[in-house]
Design an enzyme around this catalytic site. Sequence first.
Site, mmCIF file in Angstrom:
data_model
loop_
_atom_site.group_PDB
_atom_site.id
_atom_site.type_symbol
_atom_site.label_atom_id
_atom_site.label_comp_id
_atom_site.label_asym_id
_atom_site.label_seq_id
_atom_site.Cartn_x
_atom_site.Cartn_y
_atom_site.Cartn_z
ATOM 1 N N GLY A 68 7.053 4.090 -0.170
ATOM 2 C CA GLY A 68 8.430 4.541 -0.326
ATOM 3 C C GLY A 68 9.275 4.354 0.921
ATOM 4 N N HIS A 205 1.595 6.958 -4.173
ATOM 5 C CA HIS A 205 0.846 8.209 -4.013
ATOM 6 C C HIS A 205 1.548 9.431 -4.577
ATOM 7 C CE1 HIS A 205 2.756 9.976 -0.224
ATOM 8 N NE2 HIS A 205 3.379 8.827 -0.355
ATOM 9 N N THR A 241 0.629 -10.841 2.924
ATOM 10 C CA THR A 241 -0.378 -10.982 1.872
ATOM 11 C C THR A 241 -0.443 -9.703 1.047
ATOM 12 O OG1 THR A 241 -1.657 -12.471 3.253
ATOM 13 C CG2 THR A 241 -2.850 -11.373 1.471
ATOM 14 N N CYS A 337 8.526 18.185 9.561
ATOM 15 C CA CYS A 337 8.078 18.880 10.757
ATOM 16 C C CYS A 337 7.825 17.774 11.775
ATOM 17 C CB CYS A 337 6.806 19.631 10.422
ATOM 18 S SG CYS A 337 6.014 20.348 11.834
#
Length: 410
Positions: A68, A205, A241, A337
């Site tokens: 992302g 994820h 790649t 954080c």
Amino acid sequence: MSYLDHAATTPMLPSAVVAMSEALSCTGNASSLHSAGRAARRAVEESRESIAAALGARPSEVVLTAGGTEGDNLAVKGIYWARKAADPRRTRLLVSATEHHAVLEPAEWLAKHEGAELELLEVDELGRVRPESLRAALAEGAERTALVSVMWANNEVGTVNPVRELAEIAHRHGVPLHTDAVQAVGALPVDFGACGADALTLTGHKVGGPYGVGALLLRRELDCTPLIHGGGQERDVRSGTLDVPSVVGLAVAVADAVAEAPRRAPELAALRDELVRRVIEAVPDAVANGDPGHGVIDGAPSRLPGIAHLSFPGCEGDSLIMLMDAHGIECSTGSACTAGVATPSHVLLAMGADEATARGSLRFSLGHTSTAADVDAVAGAIGPVVERARRAGHAGSRQRVRVASAAGGW
Ligand SMILES: Cc1ncc(COP(=O)(O)O)c(C=O)c1O
């Protein structure tokens, strides 16, 4: 342990683990011409087609990335540079104030190093960009505007933005719109073709796929200057790649998460509402943040189904996290954080919260492994945890007063 941090990362779906594990034992560079290379290419192209089909895009619009943050950087910097190269007057960036740092930081970097004029779009008290804010921002200086970037759904408080309407407004002024849909994909219906956005970020994820892989859905007609140069992979927009096993895992996770969403989302929303109700029952002065989730935007709920976000007056978010962890509950504040230093959430500040509130909040994010037992665990722990965090906060401020007066000042 009750894992309630799915918005940070969610466990991989078993189907994605199986598909990725099988792909890990195959050799082949997807750019090689021999049989092994062609097999790898086939796996990549089938994955691309599957991602496109799940998200209403064309396969040629799927640019594979390493997650992302890269997708957001590519959209913000790449589209900015290409638009500015086509017309040097276009130096303005309109970015919503509650974006993830993966969008805010590249925009700030462009302002600092490339002469971009960055304007943050304000949000309302629920954390939503109102169409009239974008309309007003574009009423003056649309011809100088390179890009609008507004996230599909906020990762801290879960509020959904009216992306389709915002894209229509941007287009009326001839400006492309990027949306960070990292939290939305697999949670809400996301259709790239129908939503009108010109670029859309997703990552593996957060949907039950692997880390370090994602995609930027990018309209063919929109130029985007590459950030990474090399072998010309991915339409020459993103060289390197391809990580075939991760791409395969990503595609399976996206397809399965999207297919499951209509069944899972209402279940998660019910668990989320029950969690909020029971937390407020245990801590009556706790305040739930963001959109309550009863509205509808583009035919879907106005809040992410899995995110509950609450403020606890008199507490520090970090103390709450550690105390909850000691009770076997893993959650977060949702805010960044940096190098171990807790900072108040820029999202809550933009929504009008004061600093103390913005520091004393928790995000519980549910996902595909969440159950009613997780909600029970939170309901049982939150009362004593908040009480202890408040005592620690008071002790901390007494100690700071003593240290300051011993040092001869505040
Ligand atoms: C809204 C949003 N955008 C971008 C990212 C960054 O994605 P990645 O972790 O894949 O780099 C995150 C992750 O927390 C996010 O929640």
